[in-house]
Scaffold this motif. Structure first.
Motif, short mmCIF file in Angstrom:
data_model
loop_
_atom_site.label_atom_id
_atom_site.label_comp_id
_atom_site.label_asym_id
_atom_site.label_seq_id
_atom_site.Cartn_x
_atom_site.Cartn_y
_atom_site.Cartn_z
N ASP A 46 43.60 8.15 51.08
CA ASP A 46 43.06 7.93 52.42
C ASP A 46 43.87 8.62 53.51
OD1 ASP A 46 40.92 6.33 51.48
OD2 ASP A 46 42.24 4.58 51.41
N VAL A 67 42.58 10.44 58.86
CA VAL A 67 42.17 9.12 58.37
C VAL A 67 43.37 8.18 58.31
CG1 VAL A 67 41.11 7.85 56.46
CG2 VAL A 67 40.24 10.12 57.07
N GLY A 68 44.48 8.68 57.82
CA GLY A 68 45.66 7.85 57.64
C GLY A 68 46.54 7.71 58.86
N ASP A 69 46.16 8.39 59.99
CA ASP A 69 46.97 8.33 61.21
C ASP A 69 48.43 8.70 60.92
OD1 ASP A 69 45.13 7.47 63.30
OD2 ASP A 69 44.98 5.60 62.20
N ARG A 88 50.57 5.56 63.13
CA ARG A 88 49.97 4.23 63.31
C ARG A 88 51.02 3.12 63.29
NH1 ARG A 88 46.74 2.82 58.36
NH2 ARG A 88 45.47 4.57 59.02
N THR A 105 41.47 2.41 59.70
CA THR A 105 41.86 3.82 59.66
C THR A 105 41.34 4.51 60.92
OG1 THR A 105 39.84 4.47 58.46
CG2 THR A 105 41.77 3.86 57.13
N LYS A 106 41.84 5.74 61.14
CA LYS A 106 41.45 6.54 62.31
C LYS A 106 41.67 5.75 63.61
CE LYS A 106 38.03 9.52 60.05
NZ LYS A 106 36.71 10.16 60.17
#
Length: 199
Positions: A46, A67-69, A88, A105-106
């Motif tokens: 991811d 997606v995984g920041d 994140r 995610t995102k």
């Protein structure tokens, strides 16, 4: 496997390709075309690799994982994952900046990235699509990236302050050179020019 981004290394031979849907990075040599063989390397699940940049000396590629920041350093020419940094989980994006909190995610969604040299230091800059921002890290040591700065982009960023949904600004494209960072925000339809300063 759907290619999302590609860059040619300074040796004018090594090509790095991001496959977003399969969380893979591929390497091949232009000198081997048309019978080039892809070397595939897995990223964390991811990750969702998107933007790519290559260090001026060609020693590593920088991959932004929308997606995984996060962002990942990818060794060249060996093709090894060196290090992954989570935006994140870092606390680097202040609470006043928008973030898409509707899912896991995102949240910030780093899109395009670039590497630039300022005052003999190496910096990575990222467009954060859901946080109406450009964020910068000192990556002189790829094994220990250090948060440098973050700033809002887009004409309407003030209206999104403290927002927790999809950004209406949506910065995605980015280019950097000689201390200048140009950010293209596709949803708002604007360009923002940022001057990088290092104290």
């Amino acid at each position: 496997q759907l290619p999302e981004g590609a860059k040619i290394a300074p040796d004018n031979d090594t090509v790095v390709v991001a496959f977003q849907t399969s969380d893979e990075i591929a390497l091949f040599k232009l000198s081997d075309v048309p019978i080039a063989t892809l070397t595939l390397v897995d990223l964390p699940a991811d990750a969702g690799p998107d933007g790519l940049a290559i260090a001026p000396d060609g020693s590593f590629a920088l991959i932004s994982n929308e997606v995984g920041d996060s962002f990942t350093f990818f060794g060249l020419p060996a093709g090894n994952v060196m290090n992954t940094y989570s935006i994140r989980d870092s606390g680097d994006v202040p609470e006043r900046y928008n973030r898409d909190a509707r899912g896991s995610t995102k949240i910030h969604e780093p899109e395009e990235c670039a590497i630039m040299s300022v005052a003999e230091r190496l910096y990575a800059v990222f467009a954060l699509q859901e946080s109406h921002a450009v964020i910068a890290y000192d990556i002189t040591d790829p094994m220990a990236p250090a948060f440098e700065d973050i700033t809002e982009v887009g004409a309407g960023w003030a209206a999104e302050a403290n927002g927790r949904g999809k950004s209406d600004i949506g910065p995605e494209g980015l280019a950097a050179r000689d201390g200048l960072i140009l950010v293209a925000s596709e949803r708002e339809g604007s360009l923002t020019l940022v001057q990088a300063t290092v104290e």
